[in-house]
Design a protein around this motif. Structure first.
Motif, mmCIF file in Angstrom:
data_model
loop_
_atom_site.group_PDB
_atom_site.id
_atom_site.type_symbol
_atom_site.label_atom_id
_atom_site.label_comp_id
_atom_site.label_asym_id
_atom_site.label_seq_id
_atom_site.Cartn_x
_atom_site.Cartn_y
_atom_site.Cartn_z
ATOM 1 N N ASP A 580 1.202 -1.139 -0.025
ATOM 2 C CA ASP A 580 0.130 -0.024 0.143
ATOM 3 C C ASP A 580 0.950 1.280 -0.058
ATOM 4 O O ASP A 580 0.478 2.181 -0.665
ATOM 5 N N ALA A 581 1.930 1.155 0.657
ATOM 6 C CA ALA A 581 2.679 2.402 0.801
ATOM 7 C C ALA A 581 3.669 2.708 -0.329
ATOM 8 O O ALA A 581 3.904 3.724 -0.726
ATOM 9 N N LEU A 582 4.294 1.659 -0.931
ATOM 10 C CA LEU A 582 5.126 1.774 -2.122
ATOM 11 C C LEU A 582 4.671 1.442 -3.470
ATOM 12 O O LEU A 582 5.136 2.073 -4.441
ATOM 13 N N LEU A 583 3.549 1.003 -3.626
ATOM 14 C CA LEU A 583 2.741 0.828 -4.856
ATOM 15 C C LEU A 583 1.317 1.332 -4.816
ATOM 16 O O LEU A 583 0.381 1.361 -5.581
ATOM 17 N N GLY A 584 1.265 2.448 -3.923
ATOM 18 C CA GLY A 584 -0.145 3.175 -3.821
ATOM 19 C C GLY A 584 0.070 4.493 -4.532
ATOM 20 O O GLY A 584 1.056 4.870 -5.237
ATOM 21 N N ARG A 589 2.834 8.438 -7.971
ATOM 22 C CA ARG A 589 2.622 10.202 -8.470
ATOM 23 C C ARG A 589 3.775 10.923 -8.172
ATOM 24 O O ARG A 589 4.266 11.352 -9.017
ATOM 25 N N GLU A 590 4.139 10.731 -6.777
ATOM 26 C CA GLU A 590 5.396 11.481 -6.556
ATOM 27 C C GLU A 590 6.594 11.006 -7.284
ATOM 28 O O GLU A 590 7.475 11.710 -7.685
ATOM 29 N N ASP A 595 2.729 4.161 -13.979
ATOM 30 C CA ASP A 595 1.299 4.836 -14.153
ATOM 31 C C ASP A 595 0.351 3.970 -12.830
ATOM 32 O O ASP A 595 0.329 2.740 -12.629
ATOM 33 N N PRO A 596 -0.061 4.756 -12.125
ATOM 34 C CA PRO A 596 -0.760 4.529 -10.770
ATOM 35 C C PRO A 596 -1.926 3.597 -11.192
ATOM 36 O O PRO A 596 -2.327 2.772 -10.395
ATOM 37 N N LYS A 597 -2.536 3.939 -12.138
ATOM 38 C CA LYS A 597 -3.897 3.091 -12.553
ATOM 39 C C LYS A 597 -3.466 2.051 -12.977
ATOM 40 O O LYS A 597 -4.207 0.857 -12.372
ATOM 41 N N GLU A 598 -2.471 1.578 -13.635
ATOM 42 C CA GLU A 598 -2.206 0.101 -13.905
ATOM 43 C C GLU A 598 -1.759 -0.522 -12.722
ATOM 44 O O GLU A 598 -1.946 -1.725 -12.761
ATOM 45 N N VAL A 599 -0.822 -0.005 -12.035
ATOM 46 C CA VAL A 599 -0.317 -0.578 -10.941
ATOM 47 C C VAL A 599 -1.532 -1.137 -9.768
ATOM 48 O O VAL A 599 -1.535 -2.294 -9.213
ATOM 49 N N GLY A 600 -2.448 0.009 -9.575
ATOM 50 C CA GLY A 600 -3.602 -0.122 -9.051
ATOM 51 C C GLY A 600 -4.510 -1.276 -9.350
ATOM 52 O O GLY A 600 -4.948 -2.127 -8.581
#
Length: 636
Positions: A580-584, A589-590, A595-600
């Motif tokens: 949750d912390a490193l793949l959140g 974004r920082e 791409d946060p959407k794909e990892v999410g």
């Protein structure tokens, strides 16, 4: 086993003060203290600076390094062991070389002074060394035939720097160590950065079986050994081949029992480690053996190790742990690796090394047969995929592939849906890419939506996986399966298996020796046609036949398992906070890499049980843990 480091200043530039150079060198060797806790040596010779951290194994009193030859012409810093050093010393002494110690290190000095680079052919062992020849202002370095010992180097602004680990190079303030996105993409594909590349631009791993020469500002590398090609059908019978293999293995084990410190054997209960333990027990009274077990029955195979230990009356040491609890060690271990490497079994390998080092300084291991004797399931799968590819297209696409899509997902050791999907993806790939497709965390297609700014051109499979294609094409065997075996040994074993064992063992100052990677053993195996390694679906065919009378039947009948690690449940359980912390979304974004959407999507599908993304998420988590600890300068 030791740590080496050093640099050569360019002849056209003024030398920095001696105190400055010694300070740099001490900082380099300081990061290698875990590889050599028994002593430190620093030498400046003109433009060359050579450093050493010693783990004392042979000639405890007089084997300190860097070591000079009796004339003072050559100085060497050396990591590893030369197993045939006694025979070499006798031969070199007859040619007039004057030895002053009982150390194997002096054999390297004599080989260089008497035969130059050709002397490498005499050396049997595992090694990475660098020597400075004052008479010719030459730095000469070499790495052993299979790359058991690491050697990193870089040439920047005329300065050549080298070390056993990248952490050592980071101590030199004048080096530029930048991480290109292309290296991160390679890691995502392979779960390691394949040789000769590293995680840093312009920093390289010396290839196994290669030497390096630096003179007058020019750096060249050259091969001195390679795996021989398969030969024709041998004239000897299978029984005679088995006799020859047993003899060579016994000789290899005997070579690796030379030590002035306590010695033991890693024992998993598989065929490979059990063979090493059996042969060792026949040469050493009451040999010590070591294994790791798990309290969860589905992951524990320690009973097989106990069975072998009982059969050969070893002094057996085991530690039973909780597989689930082991996941908490991952951040610590990943942070200590000089390059990211996503093999989940680093955790039990780390713990096994810890248990072993509490009792001995040297351990023999069973690495090598899975690659040389085609022990992985990927080898019969390669042949099966070739047959599958010959089926009518309508049968593959209209019947088999839809049926595979109906298989269930599982978080256990075997996930039927994941196995089927992975096999079909590899079967659709060209032969050179087939096995790597099965091994990869992220194929080129899977990486396309992953990166916010991917490296140009690397998303084409022929570019992303060019290191594999180059190896496949460089080995001119007529049998494609032999080419697969070559690529396995020169890539997967080199950068995944051997790196894991070297780093995890050296974190505990433990030396590990691999009898199956003895040159005589390896050359014998390589020259055999594939049918002696893979007979139908039976892997390690000749090896199993050769040791049939040596090992218990329960061991001979076991399938290949390796360390069983509950990665899928770890990611949903004790590692979930790190996920949750490193793949959140906030962190990604920082960071600006993924791409946060794909990892999410990957995280949500895995946690929710809709898909098994353990391999992808484990690789991403390891990379993020490494990036978070080392904080490299990332460039396009």
């Amino acid at each position: 086993m030791c740590g080496i480091a050093g640099f050569v200043w360019p002849g056209h530039a003024p030398l920095p003060p001696e105190s400055t150079r010694l300070g740099w060198l001490a900082a380099m060797t300081g990061t290698l203290a875990h590889r050599g806790p028994d002593g430190e040596g620093l030498v400046l010779e003109g433009p060359a600076a050579l450093g050493h951290r010693r783990l004392s194994i042979i000639d405890l009193a007089a084997g300190s390094q860097p070591m000079e030859d009796p004339t003072g012409r050559v100085v060497v810093t050396f990591n590893g062991e030369i197993y045939n050093y006694r025979e070499l010393k006798a031969r070199y002494a007859a040619r007039g070389f004057k030895f002053r110690t009982n150390s194997d290190t002096e054999a390297i000095l004599a080989a260089w002074l008497l035969d130059g680079p050709a002397g490498l052919d005499d050396l049997e062992g595992m090694f990475a060394f660098a020597l400075w020849d004052k008479a010719t202002h030459t730095l000469f370095a070499a790495r052993d035939r299979f790359g058991k010992k690491p050697f990193y180097y870089t040439l920047q602004d005329g300065v050549l720097a080298f070390a056993s680990e990248l952490s050592s190079l980071r101590q030199l303030p004048f080096l530029r160590l930048q991480t290109p996105v292309s290296a991160l993409m390679r890691f995502a594909a392979y779960e390691y950065v394949p040789t000769p590349e590293t995680i840093y631009r312009d920093v390289y791993k010396l290839k196994p079986g290669h030497s390096l020469l630096f003179r007058d500002g020019r750096l060249t590398t050259a091969a001195y050994w390679d795996m021989p090609l398969p030969g024709p059908e041998p004239e000897a019978s299978e029984e005679e081949l088995c006799d020859r293999l047993r003899l060579l293995l016994a000789q290899a084990v005997k070579r690796r029992l030379v030590a002035d410190v306590p010695l033991g054997v890693f024992l998993s209960g598989g065929i490979d480690s059990s063979t090493v333990a059996a042969l060792t027990a026949g040469m050493v009274s009451r040999i010590k053996t070591f294994s790791i077990g798990f309290s969860e029955a589905s992951y524990d195979e320690s009973r097989y190790a106990r069975l072998v230990a009982s059969r050969f009356a070893t002094d057996h040491h085991e530690r039973i742990l909780s597989a689930d609890a082991c996941g908490s060690l991952l951040p610590e271990i990943v942070a200590r690796f000089d390059e990211p490497m996503a093999d989940p079994s680093i955790v039990p390998t780390y713990l096994l090394s810890q248990v072993t080092r509490e009792n001995v300084t040297v351990a023999l291991g069973g690495d090598g047969p899975d690659e040389l004797f085609y022990g992985y399931e990927y080898f019969p799968a390669f042949n099966l995929a070739a047959g599958y590819d010959r089926l009518p297209p309508f049968l593959r696409r209209r019947v088999i592939e839809p049926l595979a899509g109906l298989l269930p997902h599982s978080a256990g050791y075997i996930n039927p849906r994941f196995v089927a999907d992975t096999f079909l993806a590899g079967a659709a790939a060209p032969p050179w890419l087939r096995v790597q497709t099965w091994l990869s965390a992220f194929t080129a297609e899977a990486q396309a939506p992953l990166w916010r700014h991917p490296a140009p051109g690397l998303l084409a499979p022929e570019n992303l996986f060019a290191p594999t294609r180059d190896l496949f094409e460089a080995y001119p065997a007529a049998d494609p399966l032999a080419r697969v075996g070559y690529a396995f040994a020169r890539q997967y074993m080199l950068d995944y298996i051997l790196v894991k064992v070297d780093r995890c063992s050296m974190m505990h100052s433990l030396e590990v020796r691999a009898p199956f990677l003895d040159r005589d053993v390896a050359e014998f195996i390589c020259r055999l046609p594939s049918r002696y390694k893979l007979r139908g679906a039976k892997r390690k065919y000749l090896l199993k036949k050769a040791v049939a009378g040596l090992l218990p039947k329960e061991i001979l009948g076991r399938g290949k398992r390796g360390f069983l690690i509950p990665v899928a449940s770890w990611l949903r359980g004790q590692l979930r906070p790190q996920v949750d912390a490193l793949l959140g979304e906030k962190h990604l974004r920082e960071q600006g890499l993924f791409d946060p959407k794909e990892v999410g999507r990957l995280v949500a599908e895995h946690v929710g049980g809709a898909a098994d993304h353990r391999k992808k998420l484990w690789t991403l988590l390891v990379l993020q843990l490494w990036l978070d600890h080392h904080k490299p300068d990332i460039i396009p």
